[in-house]
Motif scaffolding. Structure first.
Motif: not given
Length: 669
Positions: A559-572
């Motif tokens: 799978x592709x996951x460009x959310x790795x490193x991004x916490x913005x959807x989880x209240x940072x």
């Protein structure tokens, strides 16, 4: 004594020695309490001399002059082609002489026992002081002693074309254990040519860097002439570990007075050996121990899959990256784009610009040739394999200035409902996958039948895959990631989660199975590993498998996951984000284990800057890769090579970590 770097493609080197015996004041520190005398040494050219190299004496150079069985030290007091050496010896009809001086050297019946040093300090443009072992016998002529110094050793010239940061030494060793340095016996044959033989000693010679960095230049190691049963190995070492090495198994001997010139490539990962004067060039790739060489010991699809599974069992992950190679520029295909990293065992690449109808034919043909050159070179030099994606354009996509102005530079993105281009895409063409499967007739666009158009596209790529063979005609294994990010919505083959296109899950599965079947038919001998790849939009194992084509059609699940490193959807909150990102890795790992397949992340990227970019791999990627119940055999990033200094620094550290299998690392610390 040092060399001036003048090579004329010759095979022997001769030095002239003139010895004038006279009374003089004592200079140079005589060891033998004999008559004080001076010996004038000079290099001369005669018809018997082959002038490979000029030799310059340096102040302080010392030679051994053997007065019978005694070893007398004579020292130079000047530089140049001619220099005067002072010492003490008794007057004799002739002398055996040795360079360099060795107080422990002895002589018996004309055989000198001395030593060729195993460690030789790096000296740009020359060999190390005292390393060039040579011998002469003088004769009395018109009241003066004269003779010719001739080399006893052979030369390995190391040509460095770019600085080697972190290189502490470069070692030449005999793979079969033959002696290249240490205690030796030297004598002159009937033609007064030195004959040298080992008397114990070492199977290596090492060039030592004084500051842990080898600059651009030419360096010389002096070796003992010998037969080489298994060839020569050149090893580049850092402070505490081997960085890379080169096995030259075809080199079966090194001869007296020959120069063996080894040129390191700019990335220190390949090199070529030339026997100067013969033009016999041997090119070899690096093979360092940063990872076990067995990790790329593969020749078939089954071999690769077994290695990927072995990595998972060992708690390791192969690392790959797209855009290691700039195949869209023919001038760059002979070199590796990211020379700061090294050579990967697996690298990402795309069929997109080389096939289809979206780009001009001339550029497509050039890219096709360039991709082939990359794949064959990478395999030849490193047994590296490509991980292909295929952004096939929509059958309805026509390249235009308007289209590019909308930021849609890829024809695969030509989908109904996408903002900015809806007016160019009639609603009646929105069912593209269905139209291919039904072979719909669309003559108004000049395409003909959509199924036939698709078959032509597959045949183009299949024909190319048939050409990806090694020098003996054997297929090079490849990974082929088909119709990726199925639920994302940006490409024409994706299920309509965002209503940008209309493709049902059954139609997607049928398209995937049709594609695999065609490739198996059109290139039956190819070693293709087909990969199924979703985007990150799944919250369970069953959701991941929604569009799964079936075990018979898939070798790798990813799978592709460009959310790795991004916490913005989880209240940072980083920990909350990591929990979700680890869940996805666990789901795919579990499914792969159940099905006996391989699990992978095919795309992500370091989207940070500054210090955050430096911490991306340790704070995010490694947390996922090392998580419990996670076993990803392959991890790919998209375009790290074109990013910031911080991102490059982070990657260099990441690929050297113990759980990462990368390939041949560039020699930097």
């Amino acid at each position: 004594m040092k060399t001036i770097n003048i090579f004329l493609k010759k095979l022997t080197v001769t030095f002239s020695l003139v010895l004038a015996v006279m009374s003089c004041s004592k200079e140079g520190g005589a060891i033998c309490q004999k008559d004080e005398m001076a010996m004038e040494m000079s290099t001369v050219t005669t018809k018997s001399q082959l002038s490979d190299k000029l030799v310059l004496w340096q102040t302080g150079d010392a030679i051994s002059v053997f007065d019978g069985n005694e070893n007398c030290r004579f020292v130079s007091t000047e530089d140049g082609l001619t220099a005067t050496f002072y010492g003490e010896a008794s007057t004799r009809d002739y002398y055996y002489t040795l360079y360099p001086y060795n107080s422990a050297a002895t002589i018996s019946n004309g055989v000198i026992s001395t030593e060729l040093p195993a460690e030789q300090p790096a000296t740009s443009g020359s060999f190390a002081a005292g390393a060039n072992l040579s011998m002469a016998k003088t004769v009395l002529y018109k009241g003066n002693h004269s003779g010719f110094f001739r080399n006893a050793g052979c030369y390995l010239k190391l040509i460095v074309t770019s600085p080697g940061a972190g290189v502490y030494n470069i070692t030449a060793s005999a793979i079969g254990g033959e002696k290249l340095s240490g205690p030796v016996n030297v004598q002159l044959d009937s033609k007064e040519i030195p004959v040298v033989s080992a008397n114990g000693g070492n199977s290596y010679v090492k060039m030592i860097s004084s500051n842990g960095s080898v600059g651009v230049g030419e360096y010389y190691l002096v070796l003992l002439p010998t037969q080489l049963s298994k060839g020569l190995k050149i090893t580049v070492n850092g402070n505490s570990r081997e960085l890379c090495s080169f096995n030259i198994s075809s080199l079966k001997k090194v001869d007296r007075n020959f120069v063996y010139a080894f040129t390191f490539s700019e990335d220190w990962l390949t090199g070529s050996l030339e026997i100067e004067g013969l033009g016999d060039v041997i090119t070899v790739p690096a093979s360092g121990p940063e990872v076990e060489t067995s990790w790329n010991n593969w020749t078939t699809k089954a071999d690769v899959l077994n290695k990927l599974k072995s990595a998972r069992t060992a708690g390791k992950t192969y690392f790959s990256m797209f855009k290691f190679f700039n195949y869209e520029s023919s001038e760059n295909i002979t070199g590796y784009k990211t020379t700061n990293y090294g050579l990967p065992y697996i690298y990402g690449i795309d069929f997109y610009t080389a096939f289809g109808t979206y780009f001009p034919q001339a550029s497509r043909l050039e890219d096709r040739d360039n991709i082939k050159a990359v794949v064959q070179k990478a395999w030849r030099s490193n047994h590296s394999i490509p991980s292909f994606s295929w952004h096939l354009e929509s059958p309805y996509a026509v390249y235009s200035d308007f289209y590019e102005q909308q930021g849609q530079k890829m024809g695969c993105r030509y989908v109904y409902g996408r903002a900015g281009i809806a007016e160019n895409f009639p609603a009646k063409y929105r069912y593209q996958v269905r139209d291919i499967l039904s072979n719909r007739q669309v003559d108004t666009l000049g395409i003909g039948r959509l199924g036939d158009w698709f078959d032509t596209r597959v045949r183009e790529v299949a024909s190319f895959i048939n050409e990806l063979v090694d020098e003996e005609g054997h297929p090079i294994p490849i990974i082929f990631r088909l119709w990726h990010e199925v639920e994302s919505g940006w490409a024409w083959w994706q299920v309509n989660s965002y209503n940008y296109t209309n493709c049902s899950k059954d139609e997607y599965i049928a398209l995937y199975q049709l594609t695999v079947g065609k490739f198996r038919t059109y290139c039956p001998n190819a070693q293709i590993m087909f990969a199924f790849c979703t985007d990150r939009h799944f919250d369970s194992k069953s959701e991941y498998l929604t569009c799964y084509p079936g075990d018979d059609y898939v070798d790798i699940l990813g799978y592709d996951d460009y959310e790795i490193g991004d916490a913005s959807d989880y209240y940072n909150i980083r920990q909350l984000a990591l929990i979700e990102q680890k869940k996805r890795a666990k789901y795919v790992t579990a499914i792969a284990n159940e099905k006996g397949k391989v699990a992978a992340i095919f795309e992500t990227n370091n989207v940070y800057s500054g210090d955050e970019a430096l911490n991306f791999y340790n704070d995010w990627v490694q947390e996922i890769l090392k998580g419990s119940d996670i076993g990803l055999s392959l991890f790919q990033v998209w375009s790290e090579s074109e990013n910031t200094t911080e991102k490059k620094t982070a990657m260099k550290e990441f690929i050297r970590q113990d759980n990462i299998i990368f390939g041949r690392l560039a020699p930097q610390e």
